[in-house]
Write a protein that holds these residues in place. Structure first.
Motif, PDB file in Angstrom:
ATOM      1  N   PRO A  65      44.379  13.251  69.229  1.00  0.00           N
ATOM      2  CA  PRO A  65      45.267  14.422  69.239  1.00  0.00           C
ATOM      3  C   PRO A  65      46.690  14.066  68.812  1.00  0.00           C
ATOM      4  N   PRO A  66      47.318  14.922  67.996  1.00  0.00           N
ATOM      5  CA  PRO A  66      48.665  14.656  67.489  1.00  0.00           C
ATOM      6  C   PRO A  66      49.764  15.097  68.458  1.00  0.00           C
ATOM      7  N   VAL A  67      49.740  14.579  69.682  1.00  0.00           N
ATOM      8  CA  VAL A  67      50.683  15.036  70.703  1.00  0.00           C
ATOM      9  C   VAL A  67      52.131  14.730  70.333  1.00  0.00           C
ATOM     10  N   HIS A  68      52.379  13.595  69.707  1.00  0.00           N
ATOM     11  CA  HIS A  68      53.752  13.248  69.333  1.00  0.00           C
ATOM     12  C   HIS A  68      54.272  14.180  68.236  1.00  0.00           C
ATOM     13  N   LEU A  69      53.386  14.603  67.348  1.00  0.00           N
ATOM     14  CA  LEU A  69      53.785  15.527  66.293  1.00  0.00           C
ATOM     15  C   LEU A  69      54.163  16.879  66.886  1.00  0.00           C
ATOM     16  N   VAL A  70      53.445  17.328  67.886  1.00  0.00           N
ATOM     17  CA  VAL A  70      53.771  18.597  68.546  1.00  0.00           C
ATOM     18  C   VAL A  70      55.185  18.531  69.115  1.00  0.00           C
ATOM     19  N   LYS A  71      55.481  17.470  69.838  1.00  0.00           N
ATOM     20  CA  LYS A  71      56.811  17.323  70.431  1.00  0.00           C
ATOM     21  C   LYS A  71      57.892  17.286  69.351  1.00  0.00           C
ATOM     22  N   CYS A  72      57.636  16.551  68.291  1.00  0.00           N
ATOM     23  CA  CYS A  72      58.594  16.428  67.196  1.00  0.00           C
ATOM     24  C   CYS A  72      58.881  17.793  66.575  1.00  0.00           C
ATOM     25  N   LEU A  73      57.833  18.533  66.278  1.00  0.00           N
ATOM     26  CA  LEU A  73      58.014  19.840  65.654  1.00  0.00           C
ATOM     27  C   LEU A  73      58.761  20.808  66.570  1.00  0.00           C
ATOM     28  N   ARG A  74      58.487  20.745  67.855  1.00  0.00           N
ATOM     29  CA  ARG A  74      59.215  21.601  68.799  1.00  0.00           C
ATOM     30  C   ARG A  74      60.706  21.259  68.797  1.00  0.00           C
ATOM     31  N   LEU A  75      61.022  19.972  68.785  1.00  0.00           N
ATOM     32  CA  LEU A  75      62.419  19.553  68.751  1.00  0.00           C
ATOM     33  C   LEU A  75      63.122  20.007  67.474  1.00  0.00           C
ATOM     34  N   LEU A  76      62.369  20.110  66.403  1.00  0.00           N
ATOM     35  CA  LEU A  76      62.930  20.547  65.125  1.00  0.00           C
ATOM     36  C   LEU A  76      63.000  22.076  65.002  1.00  0.00           C
ATOM     37  N   GLY A  77      62.546  22.775  66.034  1.00  0.00           N
ATOM     38  CA  GLY A  77      62.578  24.230  65.998  1.00  0.00           C
ATOM     39  C   GLY A  77      61.457  24.855  65.194  1.00  0.00           C
ATOM     40  N   LYS A  78      60.406  24.109  64.947  1.00  0.00           N
ATOM     41  CA  LYS A  78      59.260  24.601  64.166  1.00  0.00           C
ATOM     42  C   LYS A  78      58.148  25.013  65.129  1.00  0.00           C
ATOM     43  N   ALA A  79      58.432  26.031  65.944  1.00  0.00           N
ATOM     44  CA  ALA A  79      57.536  26.427  67.022  1.00  0.00           C
ATOM     45  C   ALA A  79      56.172  26.886  66.528  1.00  0.00           C
ATOM     46  N   ASP A  80      56.125  27.676  65.465  1.00  0.00           N
ATOM     47  CA  ASP A  80      54.840  28.175  64.975  1.00  0.00           C
ATOM     48  C   ASP A  80      53.932  27.026  64.550  1.00  0.00           C
ATOM     49  N   GLU A  81      54.506  26.088  63.833  1.00  0.00           N
ATOM     50  CA  GLU A  81      53.715  24.944  63.388  1.00  0.00           C
ATOM     51  C   GLU A  81      53.334  24.049  64.569  1.00  0.00           C
ATOM     52  N   ALA A  82      54.249  23.887  65.505  1.00  0.00           N
ATOM     53  CA  ALA A  82      53.947  23.099  66.705  1.00  0.00           C
ATOM     54  C   ALA A  82      52.782  23.724  67.467  1.00  0.00           C
ATOM     55  N   ASN A  83      52.763  25.045  67.547  1.00  0.00           N
ATOM     56  CA  ASN A  83      51.670  25.738  68.236  1.00  0.00           C
ATOM     57  C   ASN A  83      50.337  25.495  67.538  1.00  0.00           C
ATOM     58  N   LYS A  84      50.354  25.449  66.219  1.00  0.00           N
ATOM     59  CA  LYS A  84      49.127  25.172  65.466  1.00  0.00           C
ATOM     60  C   LYS A  84      48.578  23.790  65.827  1.00  0.00           C
ATOM     61  N   PHE A  85      49.472  22.814  65.871  1.00  0.00           N
ATOM     62  CA  PHE A  85      49.032  21.466  66.221  1.00  0.00           C
ATOM     63  C   PHE A  85      48.684  21.367  67.700  1.00  0.00           C
ATOM     64  N   GLN A  86      49.344  22.158  68.546  1.00  0.00           N
ATOM     65  CA  GLN A  86      48.988  22.175  69.972  1.00  0.00           C
ATOM     66  C   GLN A  86      47.564  22.669  70.157  1.00  0.00           C
ATOM     67  N   GLU A  87      47.159  23.639  69.357  1.00  0.00           N
ATOM     68  CA  GLU A  87      45.783  24.122  69.409  1.00  0.00           C
ATOM     69  C   GLU A  87      44.818  23.001  69.065  1.00  0.00           C
ATOM     70  N   LYS A  88      45.184  22.184  68.093  1.00  0.00           N
ATOM     71  CA  LYS A  88      44.340  21.038  67.730  1.00  0.00           C
ATOM     72  C   LYS A  88      44.263  20.049  68.896  1.00  0.00           C
ATOM     73  N   VAL A  89      45.399  19.794  69.532  1.00  0.00           N
ATOM     74  CA  VAL A  89      45.424  18.906  70.706  1.00  0.00           C
ATOM     75  C   VAL A  89      44.508  19.457  71.785  1.00  0.00           C
ATOM     76  N   ASP A  90      44.613  20.753  72.046  1.00  0.00           N
ATOM     77  CA  ASP A  90      43.808  21.374  73.095  1.00  0.00           C
ATOM     78  C   ASP A  90      42.315  21.289  72.768  1.00  0.00           C
ATOM     79  N   ARG A  91      41.951  21.488  71.513  1.00  0.00           N
ATOM     80  CA  ARG A  91      40.537  21.387  71.116  1.00  0.00           C
ATOM     81  C   ARG A  91      40.018  19.971  71.334  1.00  0.00           C
ATOM     82  N   ILE A  92      40.819  18.993  70.997  1.00  0.00           N
ATOM     83  CA  ILE A  92      40.375  17.599  71.096  1.00  0.00           C
ATOM     84  C   ILE A  92      40.263  17.153  72.557  1.00  0.00           C
ATOM     85  N   THR A  93      41.264  17.553  73.337  1.00  0.00           N
ATOM     86  CA  THR A  93      41.255  17.110  74.739  1.00  0.00           C
ATOM     87  C   THR A  93      40.406  18.013  75.579  1.00  0.00           C
TER      88      THR A  93
END
Length: 78
Positions: free
Chosen positions: A50-78
């Motif tokens: 799961p790309p958990v570090h990428l989710v955090k990075c994108l959130r810090l950059l203000g890219k919430a929509d994209e972070a949510n997309k990757f969060q869904e991937k994290v949730d599917r994997i975990t």
């Protein structure tokens, strides 16, 4: 960072090193520097990592929509 740079010079497609270097950038409050490494790491990593570090990075950059997309991937994997 220098150690990660040297490791990537030897093996530029090492997703684990890319993840660590990108994560370090985020920890140092430089998410803009870590984004490319974390995106590349996600593309190269096995599909069950799961790309958990990428989710955090994108959130810090203000890219919430994209972070949510990757969060869904994290949730599917975990």
């Amino acid at each position: 960072r220098e150690l990660f740079d040297r490791l990537l010079d030897a093996n530029p497609n090492d997703w684990m090193v890319l993840t660590e270097r990108g994560s370090l950038a985020v920890q140092l409050d430089r998410p803009q520097d870590g984004e490319a490494d974390l995106r590349r790491a996600d593309a190269l990593a096995p599909p069950d990592i799961p790309p958990v570090h990428l989710v955090k990075c994108l959130r810090l950059l203000g890219k919430a929509d994209e972070a949510n997309k990757f969060q869904e991937k994290v949730d599917r994997i975990t």
